[in-house]
Design a protein around this motif. Structure first.
Motif, short mmCIF file in Angstrom:
data_model
loop_
_atom_site.label_atom_id
_atom_site.label_comp_id
_atom_site.label_asym_id
_atom_site.label_seq_id
_atom_site.Cartn_x
_atom_site.Cartn_y
_atom_site.Cartn_z
N PRO A 168 19.37 73.35 66.59
CA PRO A 168 19.19 74.75 67.09
C PRO A 168 17.79 75.11 67.14
CG PRO A 168 20.07 74.29 64.96
CD PRO A 168 20.02 73.11 65.29
N VAL A 169 17.54 76.14 68.06
CA VAL A 169 16.21 76.65 67.83
C VAL A 169 16.22 77.94 67.01
CG1 VAL A 169 15.60 75.69 70.08
CG2 VAL A 169 16.50 78.23 70.00
N ALA A 170 14.89 78.43 66.82
CA ALA A 170 14.65 79.61 65.95
C ALA A 170 15.25 80.78 66.75
CB ALA A 170 13.27 79.92 65.50
N PRO A 171 15.94 81.83 66.22
CA PRO A 171 16.25 83.01 66.78
C PRO A 171 15.04 83.49 67.65
CG PRO A 171 16.89 83.13 64.65
CD PRO A 171 16.16 81.97 64.68
N ARG A 243 5.97 85.68 66.93
CA ARG A 243 4.99 85.57 67.98
C ARG A 243 5.55 86.14 69.21
NH1 ARG A 243 5.99 81.23 71.45
NH2 ARG A 243 8.02 79.87 70.64
N THR A 244 4.76 86.35 70.12
CA THR A 244 4.98 86.87 71.49
C THR A 244 5.02 85.72 72.43
OG1 THR A 244 2.59 87.33 72.12
CG2 THR A 244 4.17 89.14 71.16
N GLY A 245 5.79 85.83 73.60
CA GLY A 245 5.96 84.65 74.72
C GLY A 245 6.43 85.51 76.04
N VAL A 246 6.22 84.68 76.84
CA VAL A 246 6.53 85.18 78.42
C VAL A 246 7.67 84.18 78.95
CG1 VAL A 246 5.64 85.75 80.81
CG2 VAL A 246 4.34 86.16 78.67
N LEU A 247 8.55 84.99 79.50
CA LEU A 247 9.73 84.34 80.42
C LEU A 247 9.58 84.98 81.80
CD1 LEU A 247 12.77 83.78 77.86
CD2 LEU A 247 11.11 82.11 78.70
N ASN A 268 9.64 78.04 81.70
CA ASN A 268 10.45 78.94 80.83
C ASN A 268 11.00 78.03 79.87
OD1 ASN A 268 10.14 81.41 82.06
ND2 ASN A 268 11.78 80.98 83.78
N MET A 269 11.58 76.80 80.32
CA MET A 269 12.32 75.81 79.31
C MET A 269 11.25 75.50 78.18
SD MET A 269 13.81 71.89 80.37
CE MET A 269 12.22 71.38 80.66
N TRP A 270 10.06 75.29 78.52
CA TRP A 270 9.21 75.01 77.49
C TRP A 270 8.75 76.41 76.49
CZ3 TRP A 270 9.24 70.34 75.57
CH2 TRP A 270 9.62 69.41 76.51
N ALA A 271 8.70 77.18 77.39
CA ALA A 271 8.42 78.88 76.71
C ALA A 271 9.35 78.90 75.47
CB ALA A 271 8.29 79.86 77.30
N LEU A 272 10.78 78.65 75.75
CA LEU A 272 11.82 78.57 74.62
C LEU A 272 11.53 77.56 73.75
CD1 LEU A 272 14.48 79.47 77.18
CD2 LEU A 272 13.87 81.20 75.16
#
Length: 272
Positions: A168-171, A243-247, A268-272
């Motif tokens: 699982p990934v972090a929320p 943190r902030t990210g961009v999709l 997008n895949m690697w941003a997540l």
């Protein structure tokens, strides 16, 4: 080798343009209707767009659920064109809008379906069929191109499946609920959304609720989108540790062409 001039093809948004361009590669180049940074949620016609639609033989668009700006004028502007509404293509795997907010219309379908590589394959197949029908002299080239793009999409699907197979990934929180097809393909699900619709900024109460979700769920990241205001996201995460990210569902800022769809999906895949 192309034996005849291809038909004038118009595609509305960058991801669709990219997939159609892949099918047309070496034969012709489709016209992109919306500039890369424009959001289809709130776009107005430019004179060049009107001219392209008037002279088009084929128009590929998602449908009125996304390109509201085009719904009224398409019949008048592209009267002689073959208009392909991708959202109505048989077999397209569509999801209902999730309706997480109070005034949701649960009968609506989510129009961001190209973010699932399986649906991208359906777009490619439809584009090839339409192009072959309108330009049979170039049929073998369209079919070869479609097979090559489909193979690239199959490889992308495998990379996406393996990306999060480890656990699982972090929320995380999304700016708006426009990525459920990507999430389904990756086996993920957002903990919340900043806004109901991208053209409607959230009120103070909802922002308070989102901040509570960020802290309560231990959200690691809040994602913004290139077309919309990011100051809001920075204010939301301040003091939370997220943190902030961009999709990006549209490939904004990327070079238009056959490779854009794949670059956008990998980013997008690697941003997540």
């Amino acid at each position: 080798k192309a034996q005849a001039s291809p038909p004038l093809v118009v595609a509305t948004i960058l991801p669709v343009h990219s997939l159609v361009a892949g099918v047309m590669e070496g034969i012709g180049v489709p016209v992109l209707l919306l500039p890369g940074a424009a959001s289809p949620h709130g776009y107005a016609h430019r004179p060049t767009a009107v001219r392209h639609l008037q002279s088009a033989r084929i128009v590929f668009w998602v449908g009125p659920a996304l390109e509201v700006f085009l719904a009224r004028s398409l019949a008048a502007l592209a009267g002689k064109a073959r208009v392909v509404t991708l959202m109505q293509v048989p077999g397209m795997d569509l999801l209902p809008s999730r309706g997480w907010h109070h005034d949701a219309r649960t009968d609506r379908l989510d129009p961001h379906f190209w973010l699932d590589p399986g649906n991208a394959k359906r777009i490619v197949a439809m584009a090839a069929d339409v192009l072959v029908g309108e330009d049979p002299q170039n049929a073998p080239a369209y079919r070869r191109n479609a097979a090559r793009v489909t193979a690239r999409l199959d490889a992308l699907t495998q990379r996406m499946k393996s990306r999060f197979a480890v656990g699982p990934v972090a929320p995380y929180i999304l700016f708006h609920d426009g990525f459920q097809y990507l999430e389904r393909a990756l086996g993920l699900s957002a903990a919340g959304f900043v806004t109901i619709a991208p053209d409607r900024l959230p009120g103070a109460r909802h922002l308070g609720e989102i901040r509570a979700v960020i802290t309560g769920a231990g959200a690691a990241c809040v994602f913004s989108e290139p077309q919309f205001e990011s100051r809001l996201i920075r204010a939301l995460v301040e003091g939370t540790g997220a943190r902030t990210g961009v999709l990006d569902a549209l490939g904004s800022g990327l070079q238009a062409g056959p490779g854009l769809y794949f670059t956008m999906m990998e980013d997008n895949m690697w941003a997540l």
